[in-house]
Design an enzyme around this catalytic site. Structure first.
Site, PDB file in Angstrom:
ATOM      1  N   GLY A 144      20.124 -12.180  19.789  1.00 61.52           N
ATOM      2  CA  GLY A 144      19.650 -11.994  21.159  1.00 61.52           C
ATOM      3  C   GLY A 144      20.172 -10.680  21.727  1.00 61.52           C
ATOM      4  O   GLY A 144      20.375  -9.696  21.005  1.00 61.52           O
ATOM      5  N   SER A 145      20.465 -10.709  23.010  1.00 56.95           N
ATOM      6  CA  SER A 145      20.860  -9.464  23.701  1.00 56.95           C
ATOM      7  C   SER A 145      22.200  -8.920  23.229  1.00 56.95           C
ATOM      8  O   SER A 145      22.529  -7.773  23.518  1.00 56.95           O
ATOM      9  CB  SER A 145      20.904  -9.704  25.203  1.00 56.95           C
ATOM     10  OG  SER A 145      19.627 -10.108  25.651  1.00 56.95           O
ATOM     11  N   THR A 146      22.996  -9.724  22.512  1.00 58.45           N
ATOM     12  CA  THR A 146      24.262  -9.191  22.006  1.00 58.45           C
ATOM     13  C   THR A 146      24.004  -8.087  20.980  1.00 58.45           C
ATOM     14  O   THR A 146      24.910  -7.366  20.582  1.00 58.45           O
ATOM     15  CB  THR A 146      25.125 -10.282  21.338  1.00 58.45           C
ATOM     16  OG1 THR A 146      24.412 -10.823  20.227  1.00 58.45           O
ATOM     17  CG2 THR A 146      25.474 -11.390  22.309  1.00 58.45           C
ATOM     18  N   PHE A 147      22.732  -7.990  20.555  1.00 55.80           N
ATOM     19  CA  PHE A 147      22.362  -6.987  19.571  1.00 55.80           C
ATOM     20  C   PHE A 147      22.083  -5.630  20.226  1.00 55.80           C
ATOM     21  O   PHE A 147      22.010  -4.609  19.557  1.00 55.80           O
ATOM     22  CB  PHE A 147      21.114  -7.483  18.813  1.00 55.80           C
ATOM     23  CG  PHE A 147      20.722  -6.652  17.636  1.00 55.80           C
ATOM     24  CD1 PHE A 147      21.563  -6.534  16.531  1.00 55.80           C
ATOM     25  CD2 PHE A 147      19.497  -5.980  17.615  1.00 55.80           C
ATOM     26  CE1 PHE A 147      21.182  -5.775  15.442  1.00 55.80           C
ATOM     27  CE2 PHE A 147      19.121  -5.225  16.522  1.00 55.80           C
ATOM     28  CZ  PHE A 147      19.969  -5.118  15.431  1.00 55.80           C
TER      29      PHE A 147
END
Lengths: 627, 384
Positions: A320-323
């Site tokens: 997700g957005s942690t990427f």
């Protein structure tokens, strides 16, 4: 008067008696010859056989080494265990002996069948364990009845015990009986009740922990009872293995995630030492040492929360957005964007006929890199991803430790996935679509990462772009040579310091600015403040109609279809030392569900940081540790 | 004759004369053998006089007393007692077989109050004496005729058959072989032995069918010891290992591993020779066999010097039985014949066997003392 008749009779008698005497002398000579043959000609053969009769070689199982945490706390130890053994060589009728034994102590039908099966399989001089963990009462009853139980003996062995139970189950693993396929011809493995590592550290470092068997030559009598020991060659006990894990922190992480299905990883960004690696729910490894019951096993196997899987290294999730930091670094490194570069976010992004949505319905308006990370603007990263292309993103992901196994010494680790155009063509035969690049740009689609990989990714960003490797073992203390693990000389990943700083600043803003997505989960003590990035990864595609109808609300969906909540963080922001990653499976929003866990973990980690308790000017980071 | 010329009137021997004529050499040899027995039983008991060695010694001393007493009794008494003893033995054998039938199982003993009697032991002595007496009463011409051979044949075969169904294969074999040897010594024609052997060959299937399961197993195991190494073949294999591992000089007194670790079965009785072989090696074996050979030599010497047919025949019969004990036992423990359960005279532990052997030796000494006495057809002393 001696008549003529008498005289002839006497002569006949004398002749016959002499013949009888000669016959006896002949037969006695046969005996003498036979004795000569046995005692002189064949003597050495019979001497060997007499020695084989008399001398029995016994293996002395080594005591298994302990597994310790970084502070010396024992995670796996040995405890005394009385077992009753059956030696087939001395009990020609095993069935009858077992029947007699079952009148003295309870022997289950399953045990009985197992013993008979093992007796057939093993070499006849290797005894088979009938029952383990006998009480003192049972031991004394067997000893008293020993004369009626040929081939039965009591043996004091050791069983493995895991004081922390489920808390470190996935890390330490467990030991269990040797399966037939694991026999290597080493007679030690054929010893009754011998256990080898079947999971975690116990499996990976089995040989080091196992030690080497000793040998004892004993004199036995005809029924196999040991008369005396002739000589003994002591074995080498297994080495004590210290882990990098801080058991108190591990325990904290496990408790913090209790009730959820998820995983957490905390590591030192400089040394790569993993301080906590939790996966919940877990199982009790002590169940395995004495043989797990079919019911318990079934329960573990069919639990929806998959307690048998170490999610921290074997669970692969879309990040997700942690990427997004990866995409940002890829774009910065390629010189495709400047910090001032702005994208206008109307809430969606159009590519050809397709429309890609930002999670924020109204859009973020005009955002630069810093704001895009802090507010996790999807549209900004769609644009960055489109500009970079998937291969540049994948290369940066790999440099940060994604897409391949980290090599941590745990079994079952998985590598996640960093898709490239090549990969797509190779595996599916269909060319890569640009739309997929956009989806991957926000950590969805085919991108997969394990929690450990995410913690490693953060570490490599905040430590200044050094390709640190995660490590789990610190030291092996063994009589025949142990080792002290030293971190390998880490290379730079070749990303400019300024680029890293930009991303780090953005991640600081996530938790420390009011518009940041995880401001609510900030650490308020300034000296412990953390930076991070939230992530919410879709498990299931949300259809247009659902989006319009507003049906994608978390609570309206069954557990299995809810989003994964992720958060990656580091602390302290002033001089990053620790990285953490948490996933709560189907937990919903990352900032709401996972960020507080990371916050608490990082607070606890820093509180336990030994450097905080040391006066200024203490040794540098790498030399620290409480071992 | 020269002996008579010395003026010794054998009929009027005083007790003192008899004591002087006692064969002390024989008594010494017997004591030496019994001494070896005590030594081995001390070792078998785990370097302890208990439970066997001390009792063996006491029994031997008592049996030696009995033997000396028998030796001093006039030989005519023994001639007269031969048939009555045979009759008593026969009745007891029938009784023990019937008791065995009722008791469902092997039965060799008869309990009479506090005393246990083994009729087959009485029968061995009684049979030897009776055959001696029978042949004593025949002329040379009669000995050559078939009709006169039938009664003694029955005298051997009937008790042997009774012993066989007890079942006691060893004693039965001993009786038949001992009796046969006496027939031979008495001068029965050789072709008759051939005929008996042929008949025996024909009777083998019958004999086989009469045997118990364990007896058949013993014979099959003897023929092929590997047939069942942990079962019936185990004993003989362990015995051979013990014997062979003793080597030339043995493992030393009390150092036999096979015997002290109980690999050797029945080490205090039937397999005591093996224990001797293990601890004292071939040297020990030869010493013991040498002592036995000396006894046999003396026995034959006595037989050849006797004036009466009864005395000669009895001496040969006793020597033969004694020899058969030794031979069958040693051949058995060395794996030359099947395991039949025959003790080694004076060495194996066991009171009855000891007493039987010493009664035999006592009779031999009595024969020796009265060797010059000439006896008529019916046992009357003839003065010349």
């Amino acid at each position: 008067m001696a008549t003529k008749d008498d005289v002839s009779r006497e002569r006949l008698f004398t002749r016959r008696a002499l013949l009888l005497g000669a016959g006896q002398a002949g037969l006695l000579s046969v005996l003498a010859g036979r004795i000569y043959y046995l005692q002189v000609v064949e003597s050495s053969r019979f001497q060997t056989m007499a020695e084989e009769n008399r001398v029995s070689m016994r293996l002395l199982p080594p005591s298994r080494g302990r597994v310790l945490d970084r502070g010396g706390e024992a995670l796996a130890v040995n405890r005394q265990n009385f077992r009753v053994l059956l030696n087939a060589e001395q009990a020609p009728n095993a069935d009858a002996v077992l029947a007699a034994l079952s009148e003295i102590i309870p022997v289950g039908e399953a045990d009985r069948r197992r013993v008979l099966r093992e007796l057939k399989r093993r070499r006849s001089f290797v005894p088979v364990a009938v029952r383990e963990n006998l009480s003192w009462h049972e031991v004394s009853r067997i000893e008293i009845n020993a004369p009626d139980l040929p081939g039965i003996s009591i043996d004091m062995g050791q069983t493995r015990y895991y004081p922390f139970g489920p808390t470190a189950a996935h890390l330490v693993g467990y030991v269990a009986a040797v399966a037939e396929s694991e026999l290597t011809g080493d007679p030690l493995l054929e010893l009754p009740g011998f256990r080898i590592g079947k999971g975690g550290i116990e499996k990976i470092h089995d040989v080091a922990l196992r030690g080497r068997a000793g040998r004892s030559r004993v004199e036995v009598n005809a029924v196999g009872r040991v008369v005396r020991e002739l000589d003994r060659q002591e074995g080498t006990p297994g080495g004590d293995l210290s882990l990098t894990i801080d058991m108190a922190l591990q325990d904290f992480a496990t408790k913090r995630l209790a009730g959820q299905s998820g995983a957490a990883a905390v590591m030192d960004v400089h040394s790569g030492e993993v301080l906590a690696l939790a996966s919940v729910p877990a199982f009790d490894p002590n169940l395995f040492t004495s043989g797990i019951s079919a019911r318990d096993w079934d329960e573990l196997l069919h639990n929806e929360y998959t307690p048998l899987i170490n999610k921290a290294v074997a669970g692969q999730y879309p990040p997700g957005s942690t990427f997004k930091p990866v995409v940002a670094l890829a774009a910065l490194s390629a010189g495709l964007v400047t910090p001032e570069f702005r994208v206008n976010c109307p809430g969606h992004y159009d590519l050809g006929d397709s429309r890609f949505h930002c999670y924020k319905k109204g859009g973020h308006g005009s955002v630069n890199l810093h704001e895009a990370i802090a507010q996790s603007c999807d549209v900004y990263f769609y644009e960055l991803a489109r500009r970079c292309g998937i291969d540049r993103i994948a290369a940066m992901g790999r440099a940060l430790g994604l897409g391949e196994r980290t090599g941590l010494d745990l079994p079952g680790e998985r590598g996640g996935l960093m898709p490239t155009r090549d990969w797509k063509l190779r595996t599916s035969g269909i060319p890569w679509q640009q739309g997929e690049t956009l989806v991957c740009g926000i950590g969805q689609g085919s991108v997969l990462a394990t929690p450990l990989q995410l913690a490693l990714m953060v570490s490599r960003i905040v430590n200044g772009g050094i390709a640190v490797q995660p490590r789990l073992t610190r030291e092996l203390v063994a009589r025949d040579g142990g080792f002290v693990a030293r971190p390998p000389e880490a290379q730079s990943i070749g990303v400019k310091r300024e680029s890293l700083e930009l991303v780090i600043k953005g991640m600081e803003a996530v938790t420390n600015t009011q518009r940041g997505t995880a401001y609510a989960a900030r650490i308020k003590e300034p000296e412990m403040a953390m930076g991070g990035k939230s992530g919410t990864s879709q498990v299931r595609r949300i259809t247009m109609s659902e989006r319009d109808a507003g049906l994608h609300k978390l609570k309206d969906r069954p557990w299995r279809e809810r989003d994964h909540a992720l958060f990656i963080g580091f602390a302290p922001v002033s001089a990053p030392r620790y990285a953490a990653a948490v996933i709560v499976e189907h937990g919903g929003g990352g900032s709401a569900m996972a960020a507080p866990v990371v916050r608490d973990l990082l607070i606890e980690t820093q509180k336990r940081d030994p450097s905080r308790r040391q006066p200024p000017g203490a040794p540098s980071v790498a030399a620290l540790g409480r071992g | 004759m020269a002996r008579r010329a010395r003026g010794l009137n054998p009929v009027d021997l005083t007790l003192m004369d008899k004591a002087l004529r006692l064969n002390w050499m024989l008594a010494l040899l017997l004591s030496a053998i019994a001494g070896i027995g005590v030594l081995m039983l001390y070792s078998a008991g785990g370097a302890s006089l208990q439970p066997w060695a001390s009792r063996h010694l006491v029994r031997f001393l008592m049996a030696l007393g009995v033997a000396l007493a028998i030796a001093l009794v006039d030989i005519r008494v023994w001639l007269r007692l031969a048939y009555p003893a045979y009759a008593v033995g026969f009745v007891l054998l029938v009784a023990v077989d019937i008791a065995g039938q009722i008791g469902m199982g092997a039965q060799r003993w008869l309990d009479i109050g506090p005393i246990q009697i083994q009729p087959s032991e009485i029968m061995k002595i009684a049979m030897v004496l009776s055959l001696a007496r029978y042949f004593h009463g025949l002329t040379a011409e009669e000995t050559g005729r078939v009709v006169y051979v039938i009664p003694p044949t029955l005298m051997v075969l009937l008790p042997a058959a009774l012993v066989m169904i007890q079942p006691d294969l060893g004693t039965a074999a001993l009786m038949v072989l001992g009796g046969g040897a006496m027939f031979f010594a008495a001068g029965v024609r050789l072709w008759k032995f051939g005929a008996v052997l042929m008949a025996a060959g024909g009777a083998m299937p019958l004999l086989w069918s009469m045997m118990r399961e364990y007896q058949r197993n013993r014979i099959l195991t003897f023929i092929d010891p590997e047939r069942d190494p942990l079962g019936a073949g185990y004993h003989i294999l362990q015995s051979k290992i013990a014997l062979g591992s003793g080597g030339m000089f043995g493992k030393g007194f009390l150092e036999g591993t096979q015997s002290h670790l109980n690999f050797l079965p029945e080490k205090q009785t039937d397999f005591i020779f093996t224990m001797l072989a293990e601890e004292f090696g071939m040297v020990g074996c030869m010493v013991l066999l040498g002592l036995y050979s000396l006894i046999l030599l003396i026995a034959f010497a006595i037989a050849l010097r006797c004036q009466s047919m009864f005395a000669r025949m009895a001496a040969v019969g006793i020597a033969m039985i004694f020899f058969l004990y030794v031979f069958i036992n040693v051949a058995m423990v060395t794996g030359l014949v099947p395991v039949v359960g025959v003790p080694l005279p004076l060495v194996s532990y066991g009171g009855t066997a000891m007493l039987t052997a010493m009664i035999g030796m006592g009779l031999l000494m009595s024969i020796d003392i009265h060797r010059d006495m000439r006896l008529g057809r019916h046992g009357e002393a003839l003065t010349s």
